[in-house]
Design a protein around this motif. Structure first.
Motif, PDB file in Angstrom:
ATOM      1  N   GLN A   1       1.165  -1.104   0.153  1.00 53.47           N
ATOM      2  CA  GLN A   1      -0.090  -0.190  -0.161  1.00 53.47           C
ATOM      3  C   GLN A   1       0.798   1.420  -0.035  1.00 53.47           C
ATOM      4  OE1 GLN A   1      -2.244  -0.139   3.430  1.00 53.47           O
ATOM      5  NE2 GLN A   1      -0.611   0.737   4.899  1.00 53.47           N
ATOM      6  N   MET A   2       0.561   2.034  -0.345  1.00 50.31           N
ATOM      7  CA  MET A   2       1.030   3.736  -0.661  1.00 50.31           C
ATOM      8  C   MET A   2      -0.295   4.616  -0.489  1.00 50.31           C
ATOM      9  SD  MET A   2       2.599   3.676  -4.300  1.00 50.31           S
ATOM     10  CE  MET A   2       3.469   2.726  -4.229  1.00 50.31           C
ATOM     11  N   SER A   3      -0.149   5.650   0.323  1.00 49.09           N
ATOM     12  CA  SER A   3      -0.979   6.920   0.003  1.00 49.09           C
ATOM     13  C   SER A   3       0.127   8.072   0.051  1.00 49.09           C
ATOM     14  CB  SER A   3      -2.018   6.856   1.230  1.00 49.09           C
ATOM     15  OG  SER A   3      -2.776   7.570   0.881  1.00 49.09           O
TER      16      SER A   3
ATOM     17  N   ARG B   1      -0.131  12.549  -2.677  1.00 46.58           N
ATOM     18  CA  ARG B   1      -0.391  13.093  -3.540  1.00 46.58           C
ATOM     19  C   ARG B   1       0.694  12.746  -4.521  1.00 46.58           C
ATOM     20  NH1 ARG B   1      -4.249  16.787  -3.201  1.00 46.58           N
ATOM     21  NH2 ARG B   1      -4.768  17.552  -0.936  1.00 46.58           N
TER      22      ARG B   1
ATOM     23  N   ASN C   1       6.225  12.109   2.009  1.00 49.00           N
ATOM     24  CA  ASN C   1       4.500  11.594   1.839  1.00 49.00           C
ATOM     25  C   ASN C   1       4.181  12.349   0.767  1.00 49.00           C
ATOM     26  OD1 ASN C   1       5.148  12.114   4.523  1.00 49.00           O
ATOM     27  ND2 ASN C   1       4.440  13.370   5.575  1.00 49.00           N
TER      28      ASN C   1
ATOM     29  N   LYS D   1      -4.090  13.295  -5.084  1.00 52.01           N
ATOM     30  CA  LYS D   1      -4.292  12.160  -3.463  1.00 52.01           C
ATOM     31  C   LYS D   1      -4.746  10.833  -4.376  1.00 52.01           C
ATOM     32  CE  LYS D   1      -3.409  10.750   1.242  1.00 52.01           C
ATOM     33  NZ  LYS D   1      -4.930  10.582   1.579  1.00 52.01           N
ATOM     34  N   ASN D   2      -4.027  10.246  -3.831  1.00 48.94           N
ATOM     35  CA  ASN D   2      -4.084   8.613  -4.486  1.00 48.94           C
ATOM     36  C   ASN D   2      -4.000   7.262  -3.564  1.00 48.94           C
ATOM     37  OD1 ASN D   2      -4.504   6.733  -6.345  1.00 48.94           O
ATOM     38  ND2 ASN D   2      -3.512   8.064  -7.950  1.00 48.94           N
ATOM     39  N   ASP D   3      -4.564   6.667  -3.319  1.00 45.50           N
ATOM     40  CA  ASP D   3      -3.639   5.618  -2.081  1.00 45.50           C
ATOM     41  C   ASP D   3      -4.418   4.162  -3.246  1.00 45.50           C
ATOM     42  OD1 ASP D   3      -4.463   6.778   0.257  1.00 45.50           O
ATOM     43  OD2 ASP D   3      -7.260   7.008  -0.737  1.00 45.50           O
ATOM     44  N   VAL D   4      -2.856   3.383  -3.257  1.00 48.71           N
ATOM     45  CA  VAL D   4      -2.202   2.368  -3.763  1.00 48.71           C
ATOM     46  C   VAL D   4      -2.810   1.329  -3.215  1.00 48.71           C
ATOM     47  CG1 VAL D   4      -1.271   1.438  -5.819  1.00 48.71           C
ATOM     48  CG2 VAL D   4      -1.321   3.688  -6.105  1.00 48.71           C
ATOM     49  N   VAL D   5      -3.174   0.359  -3.088  1.00 52.37           N
ATOM     50  CA  VAL D   5      -3.246  -1.107  -2.451  1.00 52.37           C
ATOM     51  C   VAL D   5      -3.913  -1.919  -3.315  1.00 52.37           C
ATOM     52  CG1 VAL D   5      -4.643   0.086  -0.712  1.00 52.37           C
ATOM     53  CG2 VAL D   5      -5.941  -0.664  -2.275  1.00 52.37           C
TER      54      VAL D   5
END
Length: 287
Positions: free
Chosen positions: A172-174, A176, A199, A282-286
């Motif tokens: 996972q990563m989160s 901008r 970040n 903002k991006n959430d990659v899981v």
């Protein structure tokens, strides 16, 4: 990823070339692109700095920036599409009216050398911009790209945002998204336009470059402590590198110099079927 832009029939859009001017012999392709945009119901405003005049440029740096500022100030224009590429976009950075853009943000699309402008708009105006080449609509994959473009920006679907990927490290990563073309992104180092990686998720891709060149660019990022600060790394397509089956060399090097989560996608880059990623979003990659 949420759709940050919604277009509709009757919307006015702008075309510009902030990097090397479009070659005059490519005018039929531009005319085809305009026909496609009009078929969506768009009105099209063309910058006077679109085609090459002498040598590489469609105008001097100040002229190109003035045209970009004009498109941003035109309240009728819903989005601006840069259809250029090359090496010249960073020449105009000091002439862009970031204060006006901050007060009147507008979606700006471009990729490759336009990475310098995508990131400058984020750092100086806190505005989001789109890593995408509109000329894809008039490419060999044009039919599919037109359908995806329409569903994404007219119907609010995520066709151009949903890209397939696999994990190289982590799950996972989160943060901008910053970055773009690795060579062009590094032009911003040492300037006020280089984004703080802290970040944030760093996205990188490239058209040219064998393993020795690409590794040297990653080494520069490592020496800048970029990988010590960012929240994760998205590796897009590296066209020449991968066509020579050398990606594994770069992958091993990146794993050696970093400890951050890493994903790889072949769906964002210079290919004519490439998708879109938003710089500053903002991006959430899981997994």
């Amino acid at each position: 990823m949420s759709n940050a832009l919604k277009l509709s029939a009757g919307s006015t859009v702008g075309l510009i070339a902030c990097s090397d001017g479009v070659r005059v012999e490519n005018q039929p392709k531009v005319e085809e692109l305009i026909r496609i945009l009009k078929s969506f119901g768009h009105e099209v405003v063309m910058a006077s700095t679109l085609f090459r005049r002498d040598g590489y440029f469609s105008g001097n740096p100040k002229e190109r920036a003035t045209e970009l500022n004009r498109l941003f100030k035109n309240d009728e224009i819903r989005a601006i599409f840069d259809i250029s590429g090359g090496d010249s976009a960073n020449q105009i950075l000091d002439y862009i009216d970031y204060d006006n853009i901050r007060l009147h943000p507008k979606p700006f699309f471009g990729m490759s050398d336009l990475s310098v402008i995508l990131n400058a708009l984020y750092t100086q105006s806190n505005s989001k911009s789109y890593h995408y080449q509109l000329m894809n609509l008039a490419s060999s994959d044009g039919v599919e790209q037109q359908a995806s473009f329409y569903r994404t920006f007219f119907e609010g679907q995520n066709d151009l945002y949903d890209f397939k990927y696999h994990w190289i490290r982590g799950n996972q990563m989160s943060g901008r998204v910053i970055g773009g073309n690795i060579r062009c992104f590094l032009k911003l180092v040492g300037t006020r336009y280089f984004p703080d990686p802290s970040n944030n998720i760093l996205f990188l891709e490239s058209l040219s470059g064998r393993a020795n060149k690409i590794v040297s660019l990653f080494a520069q990022l490592q020496q800048l402590k970029t990988f010590d600060k960012c929240a994760g790394l998205i590796l897009g397509s590296f066209t020449e590198l991968e066509s020579n089956n050398e990606f594994s060399i770069v992958e091993e090097y990146v794993k050696e110099i970093s400890r951050i989560p890493i994903v790889k996608t072949n769906e964002i880059g210079h290919a004519s079927n490439s998708k879109c990623i938003i710089i500053g979003e903002k991006n959430d990659v899981v997994k």
